[in-house]
Design a protein around this motif. Structure first.
Motif, PDB file in Angstrom:
ATOM      1  N   LEU A 217       0.836  -1.208   0.000  1.00 13.77           N
ATOM      2  CA  LEU A 217       0.000   0.000   0.000  1.00 13.77           C
ATOM      3  C   LEU A 217       0.873   1.261   0.000  1.00 13.77           C
ATOM      4  N   ILE A 218       1.953   1.241   0.783  1.00 18.66           N
ATOM      5  CA  ILE A 218       2.848   2.403   0.797  1.00 18.66           C
ATOM      6  C   ILE A 218       3.424   2.619  -0.601  1.00 18.66           C
ATOM      7  N   GLY A 219       3.763   1.516  -1.268  1.00 15.59           N
ATOM      8  CA  GLY A 219       4.292   1.642  -2.620  1.00 15.59           C
ATOM      9  C   GLY A 219       3.282   2.261  -3.563  1.00 15.59           C
ATOM     10  N   ARG A 220       2.017   1.898  -3.394  1.00 18.33           N
ATOM     11  CA  ARG A 220       0.999   2.403  -4.305  1.00 18.33           C
ATOM     12  C   ARG A 220       0.675   3.868  -4.033  1.00 18.33           C
ATOM     13  N   LEU A 221       0.555   4.232  -2.743  1.00 20.48           N
ATOM     14  CA  LEU A 221       0.165   5.598  -2.401  1.00 20.48           C
ATOM     15  C   LEU A 221       1.363   6.537  -2.383  1.00 20.48           C
ATOM     16  N   GLY A 222       2.560   5.977  -2.254  1.00 22.95           N
ATOM     17  CA  GLY A 222       3.731   6.828  -2.077  1.00 22.95           C
ATOM     18  C   GLY A 222       3.858   7.250  -0.637  1.00 22.95           C
ATOM     19  N   SER A 223       2.733   7.645  -0.036  1.00 26.71           N
ATOM     20  CA  SER A 223       2.745   8.132   1.340  1.00 26.71           C
ATOM     21  C   SER A 223       2.223   7.060   2.295  1.00 26.71           C
ATOM     22  N   VAL A 224       2.341   7.335   3.587  1.00 31.21           N
ATOM     23  CA  VAL A 224       1.734   6.472   4.596  1.00 31.21           C
ATOM     24  C   VAL A 224       0.512   7.201   5.124  1.00 31.21           C
ATOM     25  N   SER A 225      -0.671   6.695   4.786  1.00 32.33           N
ATOM     26  CA  SER A 225      -1.892   7.398   5.140  1.00 32.33           C
ATOM     27  C   SER A 225      -2.747   6.557   6.071  1.00 32.33           C
ATOM     28  N   PRO A 226      -2.968   7.030   7.312  1.00 36.31           N
ATOM     29  CA  PRO A 226      -3.778   6.243   8.254  1.00 36.31           C
ATOM     30  C   PRO A 226      -5.238   6.138   7.844  1.00 36.31           C
ATOM     31  N   THR A 227      -5.681   6.940   6.890  1.00 39.80           N
ATOM     32  CA  THR A 227      -7.090   6.880   6.499  1.00 39.80           C
ATOM     33  C   THR A 227      -7.325   5.958   5.312  1.00 39.80           C
ATOM     34  N   ALA A 228      -6.274   5.336   4.788  1.00 39.05           N
ATOM     35  CA  ALA A 228      -6.459   4.449   3.638  1.00 39.05           C
ATOM     36  C   ALA A 228      -7.166   3.165   4.079  1.00 39.05           C
ATOM     37  N   GLY A 229      -7.654   2.427   3.084  1.00 37.39           N
ATOM     38  CA  GLY A 229      -8.121   1.071   3.337  1.00 37.39           C
ATOM     39  C   GLY A 229      -9.366   0.937   4.192  1.00 37.39           C
ATOM     40  N   GLN A 230     -10.217   1.947   4.209  1.00 43.73           N
ATOM     41  CA  GLN A 230     -11.413   1.894   5.055  1.00 43.73           C
ATOM     42  C   GLN A 230     -12.374   0.780   4.630  1.00 43.73           C
ATOM     43  N   PHE A 231     -12.370   0.444   3.351  1.00 43.92           N
ATOM     44  CA  PHE A 231     -13.349  -0.530   2.867  1.00 43.92           C
ATOM     45  C   PHE A 231     -12.683  -1.821   2.394  1.00 43.92           C
ATOM     46  N   THR A 232     -11.393  -1.962   2.697  1.00 40.12           N
ATOM     47  CA  THR A 232     -10.667  -3.114   2.172  1.00 40.12           C
ATOM     48  C   THR A 232     -11.249  -4.428   2.671  1.00 40.12           C
ATOM     49  N   ASN A 233     -11.765  -4.450   3.920  1.00 40.46           N
ATOM     50  CA  ASN A 233     -12.324  -5.713   4.408  1.00 40.46           C
ATOM     51  C   ASN A 233     -13.518  -6.135   3.550  1.00 40.46           C
ATOM     52  N   ILE A 234     -14.415  -5.185   3.258  1.00 40.27           N
ATOM     53  CA  ILE A 234     -15.580  -5.511   2.445  1.00 40.27           C
ATOM     54  C   ILE A 234     -15.152  -5.868   1.017  1.00 40.27           C
ATOM     55  N   GLU A 235     -14.177  -5.111   0.489  1.00 36.70           N
ATOM     56  CA  GLU A 235     -13.725  -5.388  -0.876  1.00 36.70           C
ATOM     57  C   GLU A 235     -13.091  -6.769  -0.978  1.00 36.70           C
ATOM     58  N   SER A 236     -12.368  -7.174   0.072  1.00 31.24           N
ATOM     59  CA  SER A 236     -11.735  -8.495   0.003  1.00 31.24           C
ATOM     60  C   SER A 236     -12.793  -9.593   0.102  1.00 31.24           C
ATOM     61  N   ILE A 237     -13.810  -9.371   0.935  1.00 27.27           N
ATOM     62  CA  ILE A 237     -14.879 -10.374   1.029  1.00 27.27           C
ATOM     63  C   ILE A 237     -15.607 -10.455  -0.309  1.00 27.27           C
ATOM     64  N   THR A 238     -15.812  -9.289  -0.944  1.00 28.39           N
ATOM     65  CA  THR A 238     -16.448  -9.266  -2.259  1.00 28.39           C
ATOM     66  C   THR A 238     -15.650 -10.101  -3.256  1.00 28.39           C
ATOM     67  N   ALA A 239     -14.334  -9.920  -3.272  1.00 26.22           N
ATOM     68  CA  ALA A 239     -13.491 -10.676  -4.210  1.00 26.22           C
ATOM     69  C   ALA A 239     -13.609 -12.167  -3.942  1.00 26.22           C
ATOM     70  N   VAL A 240     -13.597 -12.524  -2.660  1.00 23.11           N
ATOM     71  CA  VAL A 240     -13.674 -13.935  -2.282  1.00 23.11           C
ATOM     72  C   VAL A 240     -15.007 -14.544  -2.730  1.00 23.11           C
ATOM     73  N   VAL A 241     -16.085 -13.802  -2.505  1.00 23.56           N
ATOM     74  CA  VAL A 241     -17.410 -14.333  -2.834  1.00 23.56           C
ATOM     75  C   VAL A 241     -17.599 -14.424  -4.343  1.00 23.56           C
ATOM     76  N   ILE A 242     -17.236 -13.349  -5.060  1.00 31.04           N
ATOM     77  CA  ILE A 242     -17.362 -13.399  -6.517  1.00 31.04           C
ATOM     78  C   ILE A 242     -16.432 -14.478  -7.069  1.00 31.04           C
ATOM     79  N   GLY A 243     -15.352 -14.736  -6.352  1.00 26.86           N
ATOM     80  CA  GLY A 243     -14.416 -15.775  -6.778  1.00 26.86           C
ATOM     81  C   GLY A 243     -14.909 -17.187  -6.534  1.00 26.86           C
ATOM     82  N   GLY A 244     -16.127 -17.319  -6.032  1.00 29.90           N
ATOM     83  CA  GLY A 244     -16.726 -18.647  -5.912  1.00 29.90           C
ATOM     84  C   GLY A 244     -16.263 -19.432  -4.699  1.00 29.90           C
ATOM     85  N   ILE A 245     -15.689 -18.747  -3.702  1.00 26.41           N
ATOM     86  CA  ILE A 245     -15.270 -19.467  -2.498  1.00 26.41           C
ATOM     87  C   ILE A 245     -16.452 -19.502  -1.528  1.00 26.41           C
ATOM     88  N   SER A 246     -16.756 -20.712  -1.039  1.00 26.79           N
ATOM     89  CA  SER A 246     -17.942 -20.867  -0.208  1.00 26.79           C
ATOM     90  C   SER A 246     -17.718 -20.283   1.179  1.00 26.79           C
TER      91      SER A 246
END
Lengths: 358, 344
Positions: A271-300
């Motif tokens: 994440l630091i590589g992508r943003l360049g900076s270290v931002s404490p406010t990043a990634g607020q929705f990453t948990n939901i986005e990762s669950i979305t990827a898992v579910v769309i990916g067909g994992i039960s």
């Protein structure tokens, strides 16, 4: 009431004459085309998301032409989903054990903040700070795993609590201060390691995107071809049966959560590589986005079924739709709406595949 | 064994909670005031809280602070207002997440005799609050738009402009800055209340950033994909600008694109110094909060309510353009002065 003792059939037995007399046998009828598809998908859990991914790339390619269907745009999608893909790998491990991890995004951000602040606040060498970030990520995972396996709390509750605790710790510790990209570049370039990019023709790859792909491939191997990997599936499918078969259920569960925490810390570094900076406010929705990827990916979500490759395809599908719809120029809300449809369709298809006969 | 572990964990948790509860009921003063911000995570609101807390201590006001969990968390703000009413506060300072929906709760508070001041974000309608202490966001946008146009000079006529906005729901602050930029730059905004109804060919497109680095980078990448010739970028705030710069740097375009922004946070002003951002409009959250606390004290003692700035429907707490490349006809302050006044 007759007194007859002759071995005559009783009234209610007369219908037996009309019933089938052949011995029970397997259905020998030819499978229909749909049955065969169902079978194929059952044995290849990453098949559905792969088909959807290819179809959506082709679809947007036809609509948008070279703006979308270019090496640059397609590798851009890879860069944009790198974070979700890596966190999704951690989520996959947990979901395979019939758990869910709501704290992944918070652990990721907190680890990245540790890496940054340990360098800039305490003057530690950046490489040591990175190790500290990994240690914190692993420790958060260990607490999750211990509470789930030893204290027997439901994963949803444990990680719901951990999410809040880690996020609050993140904001308290960092005082919401962003560390600027320029300062990191000057003093601790190793933190931006995963932002390094190189070109192959028109395609642009970042180290972060490559790390995601390599991580997923390694996990795919480990989950399918090592004892530990098979134990993860076994524990998720039926923990009692696994325990009776000699699997160390507690140890496997804790190791899964620790590994998930470590992978989240890796995501924090990327994440630091992508943003360049270290931002404490990043990634607020990453948990939901990762669950979305898992579910769309067909994992039960019930555990024990699915492939980490499917998760990668799921993440890419979301990335393709996000970029594609933005290039078409629709309101961003349409992206969320379509992702919602994809999630529900994916689970519906999963349920249908589960009903596969024999 | 497992049960014991559970009990131990529960006992530890309970102790922690009760200590926290005791700690928060420590002090008391005669005049109670509440500060309700959007989040505790945005440095802007953190600074606002600092300003309010310092002022409250200085003049003897008992301040309690509340915040939503994330930007847009309306329910937590409603609960906070209800708590303040029950608590017998004399005044509430609020930065509303949902400027329309909060109006009912604000009315309840005012009916209970509480002075309600909207900070930073005007309510909709603006007179739903007793007063509004805010940055003139339209002026903030206008300043950076005018600066960008003046800096480009003749080339402004065929600029390629990207807009990195806040969220899809187009909150007021987003609309004001976005449309203000267009007015300053010389773009016909059509309906000034709506983003996206313009037909000026210089506009490449709009994308949303959620006001952070992550969103800024992704939005910039998306718009570059739409038109790689972009040379002017309007950003909703400095974190989004920093993210946009990373996206431009990744494709080697950082030196030929002009980024403008709004906020005036310290990392943002340093980015102006380093040439990442061309110019930024600086606002003053500390002053907003401090003035708000003073107004509550005055109201509690004399019953007098604060008055808006002449010619505006709110009290303007000021905005200045920060740049080291001043453009003719656009008033600005130097980066050094900006650093002296920056927040967060």
């Amino acid at each position: 009431m007759s007194e007859s003792r002759a071995p005559q059939a009783q009234d209610y037995e007369t219908v037996l004459a009309g019933s089938a007399t052949n011995v029970a046998a397997f259905d020998t009828g030819r499978a229909t085309a749909l049955d065969r598809v169902q079978h194929a998908l059952h044995s290849n859990p990453a098949g559905v998301p792969l088909i959807v991914l290819i179809a959506s790339v082709i679809g947007f390619g036809v609509i948008l032409g070279s703006k979308f269907f270019s090496p640059f745009a397609l590798t851009l999608i890879l860069q944009q989903v790198a974070i979700v893909g890596i966190v999704g790998a951690a989520q996959t491990l947990v979901v395979l054990t019939a758990g869910i991890d709501l704290s992944v995004g918070a652990i990721m951000v907190f680890s990245s903040v540790i890496m940054g602040q340990f360098t800039f606040r305490y003057g530690l060498p950046p490489s040591v700070a990175v190790l500290c970030g990994f240690a914190v990520g692993g420790a958060c995972g260990f607490v999750n795993g211990w509470l789930v396996s030893r204290v027997k709390l439901p994963p949803f509750i444990v990680t719901l609590g951990m999410w809040q605790i880690v996020l609050a710790a993140n904001f308290l510790y960092s005082a919401n201060e962003t560390i600027r990209s320029q300062d990191i570049e000057a003093q601790a370039p190793i933190l931006q390691l995963f932002g390094t990019s190189f070109r192959v023709g028109g395609a642009v790859f970042t180290l972060g995107a490559i790390t995601m792909v390599v991580l997923v491939l390694v996990l795919n191997y480990v989950l399918n071809h090592t004892a530990w990997g098979r134990h993860v599936y076994a524990v998720g499918d039926d923990p009692d049966a696994a325990e009776l078969s000699g699997v160390q259920v507690h140890r496997t569960l804790i190791s899964v959560y620790v590994l998930a925490g470590l992978i989240c810390a890796l995501a924090g570094w990327v994440l630091i590589g992508r943003l360049g900076s270290v931002s404490p406010t990043a990634g607020q929705f990453t948990n939901i986005e990762s669950i979305t990827a898992v579910v769309i990916g067909g994992i039960s979500l019930f555990g024990g079924r699915g492939s980490v490759l499917g998760m990668l395809f799921g993440a890419l599908i979301v990335g393709v739709f996000s970029l594609g719809l933005r290039l078409v120029g629709t309101d961003p809300q349409w992206t969320y709406l379509l992702i919602g449809v994809l999630i529900i369709s994916a689970v519906a298809i999963d349920q249908w595949i589960r009903k596969v006969s024999a | 064994m497992n049960q014991r572990a559970l009990i131990r964990a529960a006992a530890g948790l309970a102790t922690g909670v009760s200590i926290a509860a005791f700690a928060s009921t420590a002090s008391a003063a005669d005049i109670g005031a509440c500060l309700v911000t959007k989040t505790d995570t945005n440095p802007f609101f953190v600074k606002m809280k600092e300003g309010a807390t310092a002022k409250a201590e200085e003049i003897g006001v008992n301040l309690k602070s509340y915040a939503g969990k994330i930007d847009g968390d309306h329910e937590s703000q409603v609960a906070a207002i209800e708590t303040c009413i029950a608590d017998g506060a004399k005044g509430i300072l609020i930065t509303a997440s949902d400027t329309k929906a909060i109006v009912d709760s604000v009315k309840k508070a005012r009916d209970a005799g509480i002075l309600v001041i909207a900070l930073d974000t005007p309510l909709d309608p603006v007179d739903a609050a007793d007063a509004t202490f805010a940055t003139d966001n339209l002026e903030a946008g206008r300043l950076i738009g005018a600066w960008a146009a003046a800096t480009l000079g003749d080339k402004a006529a065929d600029a390629r402009i990207a807009f990195l906005d806040l969220t899809p729901s187009q909150p007021t602050v987003d609309v004001l800055r976005d449309q203000g930029f267009m007015m300053g730059f010389g773009i016909d905004v059509k309906n000034a209340d709506v983003i996206g109804d313009e037909d000026d060919p210089r506009i490449v497109g709009h994308d949303v950033t959620n006001g952070n680095e992550e969103g800024g980078r992704t939005a910039m990448e998306n718009l570059l994909q739409k038109d790689p010739g972009i040379n002017v970028v309007h950003t909703i705030n400095e974190p989004a600008a920093a993210g946009a710069y990373e996206a431009l740097k990744a494709v080697g375009m950082e030196s030929n694109v002009l980024i403008v922004s709004v906020d005036g946070g310290c990392p943002g002003v340093k980015n102006v110094q380093d040439g990442v951002i061309g110019a930024t409009s600086q606002q003053y959250p500390l002053m907003m909060a401090a003035l708000g606390i003073e107004a509550i004290k005055t109201f509690a003692e004399t019953g007098e309510k604060p008055k808006p700035t002449e010619g505006k429907d709110f009290f303007d707490t000021g905005v200045s353009l920060v740049t080291d490349k001043p453009a003719e006809g656009v008033p600005s302050i130097s980066v050094q002065e900006g650093l002296d006044k920056c927040w967060g």
